[in-house]
Design a protein around this motif. Structure first.
Motif, PDB file in Angstrom:
ATOM      1  N   GLU A 149       0.832  -1.206   0.000  1.00 60.75           N
ATOM      2  CA  GLU A 149       0.000   0.000   0.000  1.00 60.75           C
ATOM      3  C   GLU A 149       0.867   1.256   0.000  1.00 60.75           C
ATOM      4  O   GLU A 149       0.541   2.256  -0.652  1.00 60.75           O
ATOM      5  N   ALA A 150       1.974   1.207   0.739  1.00 63.82           N
ATOM      6  CA  ALA A 150       2.868   2.359   0.791  1.00 63.82           C
ATOM      7  C   ALA A 150       3.479   2.639  -0.576  1.00 63.82           C
ATOM      8  O   ALA A 150       3.601   3.799  -0.996  1.00 63.82           O
ATOM      9  N   LEU A 151       3.860   1.588  -1.297  1.00 60.78           N
ATOM     10  CA  LEU A 151       4.417   1.778  -2.639  1.00 60.78           C
ATOM     11  C   LEU A 151       3.392   2.420  -3.568  1.00 60.78           C
ATOM     12  O   LEU A 151       3.732   3.298  -4.376  1.00 60.78           O
ATOM     13  N   CYS A 152       2.149   2.006  -3.452  1.00 61.21           N
ATOM     14  CA  CYS A 152       1.092   2.603  -4.277  1.00 61.21           C
ATOM     15  C   CYS A 152       0.933   4.092  -3.971  1.00 61.21           C
ATOM     16  O   CYS A 152       0.749   4.910  -4.874  1.00 61.21           O
ATOM     17  N   ARG A 153       1.017   4.447  -2.702  1.00 58.75           N
ATOM     18  CA  ARG A 153       0.884   5.860  -2.322  1.00 58.75           C
ATOM     19  C   ARG A 153       2.069   6.677  -2.844  1.00 58.75           C
ATOM     20  O   ARG A 153       1.900   7.807  -3.307  1.00 58.75           O
ATOM     21  N   HIS A 154       3.258   6.115  -2.764  1.00 56.57           N
ATOM     22  CA  HIS A 154       4.445   6.843  -3.231  1.00 56.57           C
ATOM     23  C   HIS A 154       4.424   7.043  -4.739  1.00 56.57           C
ATOM     24  O   HIS A 154       5.068   7.969  -5.248  1.00 56.57           O
ATOM     25  N   ALA A 155       3.703   6.198  -5.458  1.00 60.63           N
ATOM     26  CA  ALA A 155       3.646   6.337  -6.920  1.00 60.63           C
ATOM     27  C   ALA A 155       3.064   7.677  -7.332  1.00 60.63           C
ATOM     28  O   ALA A 155       3.366   8.186  -8.423  1.00 60.63           O
ATOM     29  N   ALA A 156       2.261   8.268  -6.456  1.00 59.75           N
ATOM     30  CA  ALA A 156       1.680   9.576  -6.771  1.00 59.75           C
ATOM     31  C   ALA A 156       2.741  10.663  -6.891  1.00 59.75           C
ATOM     32  O   ALA A 156       2.504  11.710  -7.510  1.00 59.75           O
ATOM     33  N   ASP A 157       3.927  10.436  -6.334  1.00 59.44           N
ATOM     34  CA  ASP A 157       5.013  11.422  -6.399  1.00 59.44           C
ATOM     35  C   ASP A 157       5.644  11.508  -7.780  1.00 59.44           C
ATOM     36  O   ASP A 157       6.449  12.410  -8.028  1.00 59.44           O
ATOM     37  N   PHE A 158       5.275  10.594  -8.674  1.00 55.94           N
ATOM     38  CA  PHE A 158       5.952  10.522  -9.970  1.00 55.94           C
ATOM     39  C   PHE A 158       5.125  11.131 -11.099  1.00 55.94           C
ATOM     40  O   PHE A 158       5.394  10.884 -12.274  1.00 55.94           O
ATOM     41  N   GLY A 159       4.110  11.878 -10.735  1.00 55.67           N
ATOM     42  CA  GLY A 159       3.370  12.658 -11.716  1.00 55.67           C
ATOM     43  C   GLY A 159       2.788  11.872 -12.869  1.00 55.67           C
ATOM     44  O   GLY A 159       2.859  12.298 -14.018  1.00 55.67           O
ATOM     45  N   GLY A 160       2.236  10.721 -12.605  1.00 48.23           N
ATOM     46  CA  GLY A 160       1.621   9.922 -13.655  1.00 48.23           C
ATOM     47  C   GLY A 160       2.574   9.018 -14.393  1.00 48.23           C
ATOM     48  O   GLY A 160       2.159   8.304 -15.319  1.00 48.23           O
ATOM     49  N   ALA A 161       3.844   9.017 -14.007  1.00 47.64           N
ATOM     50  CA  ALA A 161       4.824   8.148 -14.681  1.00 47.64           C
ATOM     51  C   ALA A 161       4.619   6.688 -14.319  1.00 47.64           C
ATOM     52  O   ALA A 161       5.095   5.807 -15.032  1.00 47.64           O
ATOM     53  N   ALA A 162       3.925   6.439 -13.222  1.00 47.44           N
ATOM     54  CA  ALA A 162       3.711   5.061 -12.775  1.00 47.44           C
ATOM     55  C   ALA A 162       2.267   4.869 -12.332  1.00 47.44           C
ATOM     56  O   ALA A 162       1.771   5.589 -11.470  1.00 47.44           O
ATOM     57  N   GLU A 163       1.615   3.923 -12.955  1.00 52.31           N
ATOM     58  CA  GLU A 163       0.277   3.513 -12.514  1.00 52.31           C
ATOM     59  C   GLU A 163       0.433   2.214 -11.730  1.00 52.31           C
ATOM     60  O   GLU A 163       1.051   1.260 -12.210  1.00 52.31           O
ATOM     61  N   THR A 164      -0.095   2.178 -10.520  1.00 54.04           N
ATOM     62  CA  THR A 164       0.099   1.011  -9.664  1.00 54.04           C
ATOM     63  C   THR A 164      -1.207   0.272  -9.432  1.00 54.04           C
ATOM     64  O   THR A 164      -2.275   0.873  -9.319  1.00 54.04           O
ATOM     65  N   ILE A 165      -1.100  -1.034  -9.365  1.00 55.22           N
ATOM     66  CA  ILE A 165      -2.231  -1.910  -9.026  1.00 55.22           C
ATOM     67  C   ILE A 165      -1.751  -2.829  -7.913  1.00 55.22           C
ATOM     68  O   ILE A 165      -0.702  -3.462  -8.028  1.00 55.22           O
TER      69      ILE A 165
END
Length: 358
Positions: free
Chosen positions: A5-21
């Protein structure tokens, strides 16, 4: 779960460069397998922790090509076909495993050339069990240098090992202000505060532990986190009525960082995620009732680094709290050592490495 869950939240820091599931393996297995896999573990660590410790070491030392190990993997494969179908449907560019079970399943798919994407492994304790080490992984993320050293001893190439820490929620990278959090909880921000998370073997229930501590001399207050245990919360609330302004019971929250921000020390079991959260905020700990195996190794690490003390029973807990109240400089030293170990941006660093891979 919490690391993923933490990794999914951190993905928001990359400005759309990473979509997480976030896929939980246990959502893709038959009910009977899920009950056996999860309930058996929980029952064992609660009722027969010594047996679990024996099994932890036994499975660590067992040869991967042994007959029992082959049977175990066959049973797991038969019960996880739905997960493999879901991965085929999603067609991810990369997979990060925060548990050894999916890593083991995906390793076989890689060997059979049924999975083209890179698979990474995030170890979520300050120890390394053999089951985390699987063939074909693109890289491994370690909690500290010792875990990285153990990875190399298991034959993992140094260039595939990255010491990032254990991913925790982004909120721990920007600690909230103590005074603001104290106002929310209705506590005195200037008073020494201990946060108690869960009871444990030898220490008794939360209300029993809190009652023992409140009977001590000293100007301090307690926050007791009961989580979803309604019975424990009710008992704590009854006890709080006898100690107005000193005991503050709390139920389930997804804002545990705000309670930690009010605390000077946390009394907790030494799980990998909880200890990482404490270290990120520079919070020293008194650890109790570690599960034999991974939590014992976590406790050893914290004790060796001077960021924690250990309480084997209620008497030991009382003594350690009394010691720290009488010697605040000792608590300050522990806090400094805890802060030096903190890796609040572990999740971001993991994703940076994965996104930068060829």
């Amino acid at each position: 779960m919490r690391a993923a869950e933490a990794l999914c939240r951190h993905a928001a820091d990359f400005g759309g460069a990473a979509e997480t599931i976030h896929l939980d393996v246990m959502d893709f297995v038959p009910r009977a397998f899920r009950k056996l896999y999860t309930d058996f573990y929980i029952g064992l660590v609660n009722k027969a922790p010594a047996l679990w410790g024996y099994l932890y070491q036994l499975t660590h030392e067992t040869r991967p090509d042994g007959s029992i190990e082959r049977l175990r993997r066959a049973v797991e494969r038969l019960n996880t076909t739905a997960l493999r179908r879901e991965i085929d449907r999603v067609r991810p560019d990369a997979i990060i495993c925060t548990h050894f079970l999916p890593a083991e399943l995906l390793s076989r798919m890689i060997r059979q050339e049924r999975l083209a994407c890179k698979v990474w492994v995030q170890v979520t304790d300050f120890d390394l069990h053999r089951l985390w080490v699987q063939e074909g992984m693109a890289g491994y993320f370690a909690a500290n240098q010792e875990v990285a050293w153990r990875m190399q001893a298991c034959g993992i190439a140094p260039e595939r090992i990255h010491v990032t820490g254990i991913p925790i929620m982004p909120a721990f990278a920007a600690p909230p202000e103590r005074s603001a959090c104290a106002r929310e909880l209705g506590i005195d921000a200037g008073k020494t505060t201990f946060l108690v998370i869960g009871g444990g073997a030898g220490l008794g229930s939360l209300d029993t532990m809190a009652a023992r501590l409140l009977a001590l001399d000293g100007d301090f207050q307690l926050i007791a986190l009961a989580g979803k245990n309604a019975r424990a919360l009710a008992s704590l609330q009854a006890l709080a009525a006898r100690y107005p302004g000193r005991l503050f019971p709390q139920g389930f929250t997804d804002k545990v960082e705000r309670m930690m921000a009010c605390a000077d020390l946390v009394i907790t079991k030494p799980g990998g995620l909880t200890t990482s959260e404490c270290l990120a905020l520079g919070l020293p700990m008194i650890v109790n009732a570690p599960i034999p195996g991974q939590e014992e190794r976590n406790a050893d690490f914290l004790l060796e680094q001077g960021a924690a003390l250990k309480a084997v029973d209620g008497v030991a807990l009382e003594y350690r709290i009394k010691l720290l109240l009488e010697h605040p400089e000792r608590l300050a030293q522990m806090r400094s050592k805890a802060a030096a170990l903190g890796r609040p941006l572990a999740g971001r660093h993991v994703l940076e490495r994965v996104l930068a891979a060829d």
